[in-house]
Design a protein around this motif. Structure first.
Motif, mmCIF file in Angstrom:
data_model
loop_
_atom_site.group_PDB
_atom_site.id
_atom_site.type_symbol
_atom_site.label_atom_id
_atom_site.label_comp_id
_atom_site.label_asym_id
_atom_site.label_seq_id
_atom_site.Cartn_x
_atom_site.Cartn_y
_atom_site.Cartn_z
ATOM 1 N N GLU A 472 -20.495 0.591 -2.346
ATOM 2 C CA GLU A 472 -19.164 0.010 -2.230
ATOM 3 C C GLU A 472 -18.082 1.082 -2.231
ATOM 4 N N LYS A 473 -18.227 2.096 -3.075
ATOM 5 C CA LYS A 473 -17.252 3.190 -3.079
ATOM 6 C C LYS A 473 -17.300 3.959 -1.761
ATOM 7 N N TRP A 474 -18.495 4.139 -1.241
ATOM 8 C CA TRP A 474 -18.674 4.832 0.041
ATOM 9 C C TRP A 474 -17.993 4.061 1.175
ATOM 10 N N LEU A 475 -18.216 2.750 1.234
ATOM 11 C CA LEU A 475 -17.602 1.947 2.282
ATOM 12 C C LEU A 475 -16.078 1.960 2.161
ATOM 13 N N ILE A 481 -10.662 6.600 5.422
ATOM 14 C CA ILE A 481 -10.642 7.647 6.456
ATOM 15 C C ILE A 481 -10.340 7.034 7.816
ATOM 16 N N ALA A 482 -10.910 5.856 8.086
ATOM 17 C CA ALA A 482 -10.672 5.191 9.374
ATOM 18 C C ALA A 482 -9.202 4.860 9.568
ATOM 19 N N GLU A 519 -19.600 -1.509 10.451
ATOM 20 C CA GLU A 519 -18.757 -2.691 10.273
ATOM 21 C C GLU A 519 -17.495 -2.343 9.495
ATOM 22 N N ALA A 520 -17.633 -1.506 8.450
ATOM 23 C CA ALA A 520 -16.472 -1.136 7.638
ATOM 24 C C ALA A 520 -15.462 -0.334 8.449
ATOM 25 N N ILE A 521 -15.939 0.621 9.229
ATOM 26 C CA ILE A 521 -15.051 1.446 10.047
ATOM 27 C C ILE A 521 -14.393 0.604 11.129
ATOM 28 N N ASN A 522 -15.176 -0.263 11.758
ATOM 29 C CA ASN A 522 -14.669 -1.081 12.866
ATOM 30 C C ASN A 522 -13.610 -2.069 12.400
ATOM 31 N N PRO A 526 -11.098 0.230 15.472
ATOM 32 C CA PRO A 526 -12.112 0.053 16.524
ATOM 33 C C PRO A 526 -12.064 1.125 17.603
ATOM 34 N N ASN A 527 -11.125 2.055 17.508
ATOM 35 C CA ASN A 527 -11.058 3.149 18.480
ATOM 36 C C ASN A 527 -12.045 4.265 18.171
ATOM 37 N N MET A 528 -12.584 4.288 16.960
ATOM 38 C CA MET A 528 -13.460 5.367 16.518
ATOM 39 C C MET A 528 -14.912 5.112 16.911
ATOM 40 N N ILE A 529 -15.679 6.196 16.925
ATOM 41 C CA ILE A 529 -17.122 6.073 17.009
ATOM 42 C C ILE A 529 -17.714 6.399 15.640
#
Length: 746
Positions: A472-475, A481-482, A519-522, A526-529
């Motif tokens: 959870e801390k990682w996400l 960062i995203a 899913e967390a980054i998106n 949503p522009n990131m890979i």
């Protein structure tokens, strides 16, 4: 990635200083003595709408100059940023020395530089005058400037009626810096230029001067600053940048009362930083059907390097002030003790300019979760070693400023969560890593960290310090960062390397975590890979059961993968992530990082299946066999290229002089029987394979503070014979330059 070391040296308290902007009609005044100086004005570059220039003050007398100030004014030109001086005023301008360049010994030179816009006119060339140039003592009430430099018909000089303005005459007497999102850019708004992202400036009276490590930036940017020292001992290439719109062939003009700088020196001063302000979130990164990276539909050349430091340095256990500490400090090649504590003059901007000239388009930036903490003590003084002129205030501020400066230089980057803790470092292997760590028994190894754990439970008795980390801390970190692209107003963050070298997971475990990371980054951007590393040959040694391990399939058992290299199962059990949002990023290294069993000389049967220190103790010879190595790389990750996946090697590199030079004392003793350049052979073999497969790679590392790889930059530091030279950079290693130029097709 392997261990880093640093000398045990205490840093003095930081010096607060103001950043500066600069311009063109010059007067020198208010020296504390009457020493004479030669004054040289150099237009280092010019283009349609702007220019860069530098002023050199050379002490031609036998008496030291102690303190200086400069005033100047334009007809139409305006200043957009300055380095190596404090600034007050806005056309007329006034600049004074910084703490480190106020004294000019006899026969020495100080220099400051600036970037400006022409506002539709010509590049104005000034007269250069004042007491320092003539040996006289100026009147503090002087209102005009007398020329001491020849004029030229090619560029009209500034009017001789230019006023002299002292810093004390500026409203509030304040000096301004701008940092991250906290300190807006303070310049004159009356002339319609100098705004920060079209926001009005805060008043001068509210500006707080802070040390700024980043160097000059461009008009309208969200971060601007002064650059560290420049003297006769500092090469002219330490000057800060112009704009990416500046043609490389643009001419330079020089007006001097002493000497004229050479055209070759001037060419080294040009920059590739962008002069435009990027709207937030405009960069859309994708992997195309050929497996190549694109930004807004255009191919992005992946000429990439690693610039480490913000993930945590590992201080020796006998350090007098921070024993076994883990400072998060971006390396600059400018330690405080260098050049009699004057520093080397190197800045982040100078290095970015040089990297652009070498062809770099992309950087990988390792961090730790603690880097994101604004007030973590290991990211602040008194635990930092960079010179005060380039020292960060916090690790978080350093991260944000680096991202913005890279964006202004049109350098793409991706952020790498390099560990679960700045103390645990590269040995983590999993989000909740526990000791015993697999490298704790290496010969001559100081940084075992057996007392640290990232797990809240299941720890052995050796653990006394817990930096609990979990999914959870990682996400949450990934989401944070995203969001940086929008927060900082940049479009250069390609994506996130979600966790470095996750060697302690099985593919099934890692697959589940990676899909959740996507899913967390998106959700946020949503522009990131998403950038995904591979595994190793064994898993679950750090899950609380160190005496057991789970073998992880990786093809031939004779070809062991490096930590982060093993993507053997990714083809048959693919990630549930769109292929255009996924970039695989394996790591691979040669013998200077770890001696794998496939490096053993096959004629030494007694060395079969030996590796690491065990092979060294057995006096095993090393043979670099390209056919054998390529077989392993093909099984571990190369096959994914034919399946249409994007692949970017996240780390490869090494110490080309290993083990005879630059290696640790333990490695030199253990491998003294190796007398050929085996790591250089390995690096060439790897580069040849990458080129053949159409795979690009991020070199580890840009900076040379890695004890087992050194860097692309050369350094006089040697952990045996020159330990006090740690933290200095002296140009690029020509062997590594040739290797990378060939790989990148330059």
């Amino acid at each position: 990635m392997g261990h880093r070391v640093s000398p045990s040296t205490r840093m003095p308290a930081p010096v607060k200083r103001a950043v500066s902007l600069l311009g063109v009609s010059i007067a020198l005044a208010a020296f504390s003595n009457a020493a004479a100086a030669g004054c040289e004005y150099v237009v280092t570059n010019s283009w349609g709408s702007g220019f860069t220039a530098a002023i050199r003050i050379s002490n031609t007398s036998s008496t030291a100059i102690n303190g200086w100030n400069v005033s100047w004014q334009y007809n139409t030109n305006r200043v957009t940023n300055l380095w190596n001086a404090n600034l007050s005023g806005s056309n007329p301008y006034a600049a004074t020395n910084l703490g480190w360049n106020g004294t000019i010994p006899p026969g020495q030179t100080v220099e400051f530089g600036f970037q400006g816009v022409t506002n539709g006119g010509a590049v104005e060339r000034p007269t250069v005058n004042g007491a320092a140039c003539t040996g006289g003592t100026p009147s503090s009430s002087s209102s005009s400037v007398a020329s001491s430099a020849p004029s030229s018909s090619s560029v009209p000089p500034v009017s001789s009626s230019s006023s002299v303005v002292s810093s004390s005459s500026i409203a509030n007497g304040a000096q301004c810096n701008w940092y991250g999102t906290l300190y807006p850019m303070c310049t004159s708004t009356a002339s319609g230029w100098g705004y920060e992202n079209n926001r009005s400036c805060i008043s001068f009276s509210t500006c707080d001067a802070q040390p700024d490590p980043w160097g000059p930036v461009n008009p309208g940017s969200s971060s601007s600053s002064s650059i560290a020292p420049s003297s006769s001992s500092v090469p002219s290439s330490s000057l800060a940048p112009s704009s990416s719109s500046v043609p490389s062939s643009s001419s330079s003009s020089v007006v001097s009362s002493s000497s004229v700088i050479s055209s070759s020196s001037l060419s080294s001063m040009s920059s590739s930083s962008s002069s435009s302000v990027t709207p937030p979130g405009s960069g859309v990164f994708r992997i195309n059907t050929q497996g190549n990276l694109t930004k807004d539909g255009e191919l992005v050349p992946a000429r990439c390097g690693n610039w480490f430091g913000l993930e945590g340095r590992h201080e020796p256990s006998n350090d007098a002030n921070n024993p076994s500490g883990a400072p998060m400090e971006l390396y600059v090649g400018n330690m405080w003790w260098v050049n009699n504590s004057q520093g080397s003059g190197r800045t982040i901007q100078q290095t970015m300019t040089e990297l652009k000239q070498q062809g770099i388009t992309m950087l990988r930036l390792p961090i730790a979760p603690q880097t994101l903490e604004a007030n973590n003590p290991q990211g602040m003084d008194p635990n930092l070693k960079n010179h005060q002129s380039v020292r960060q205030t916090t690790a978080r501020q350093a991260l944000e400023d680096f991202i913005k400066l890279a964006d202004q230089n049109d350098i793409q980057l991706f952020v790498d969560i390099h560990s679960c803790s700045n103390y645990v470092g590269w040995r983590a292997g999993r989000l909740d890593a526990r000791p015993p760590y697999v490298d704790a028994t290496r010969v001559g190894y100081d940084f075992t960290r057996e007392e640290y754990s990232c797990s809240a439970t299941g720890n052995p008795s050796s653990v006394t310090k817990i930096h609990a980390y979990d999914k959870e801390k990682w996400l949450a970190n990934l989401r944070e960062i995203a969001g940086l692209s929008e927060q900082l107003g940049v479009d250069n963050i390609i994506g996130i390397d979600v966790f470095n070298e996750p060697y302690d997971y099985t593919w099934a475990e890692w697959k589940g975590l990676v899909e959740d990371a996507y899913e967390a980054i998106n959700e946020v951007n949503p522009n990131m890979i998403i950038i995904v590393e591979g595994l190793s040959a064994n898993a679950n040694t750090q899950d609380g059961t160190p005496d057991t391990k789970v073998p992880v399939p990786h093809g031939s058992l004779d070809l062991n993968p490096n930590w982060g290299e093993n993507l053997y199962e990714a083809g048959t059990n693919p990630l549930n992530i769109p292929k255009d949002r996924l970039l695989f990023s394996p790591h691979t290294y040669g013998p200077s990082v770890f001696v794998q069993k496939q490096f053993m000389d096959p004629t030494q049967t007694e060395c079969e299946d030996l590796e690491g220190d065990e092979a060294g103790h057995a006096d095993c010879r090393i043979v670099i066999n390209p056919e054998l190595l390529e077989q392993g790389w093909e099984e571990h990750f190369g096959y994914l290229r034919e399946l249409g996946y994007g692949i970017l090697i996240g780390e490869f590199g090494g110490n080309m002089d290993w083990p005879a030079a630059k290696a640790s004392p333990a490695d030199r003793a253990l491998w003294s029987h190796i007398t050929t350049n085996v790591d250089q052979q390995w690096q060439q073999t790897a580069a040849n394979y990458f080129k053949k497969k159409g795979i690009n790679a991020c070199y580890w590392s840009i900076n040379p503070e890695s004890a087992d790889t050194m860097g692309w930059y050369l350094t006089p530091w040697d952990p045996v014979s020159a330990n006090t030279s740690w933290g200095q950079w002296t140009g690029f290693d020509p062997r590594k330059t040739e290797l990378l130029n060939d790989l990148w097709g330059l």
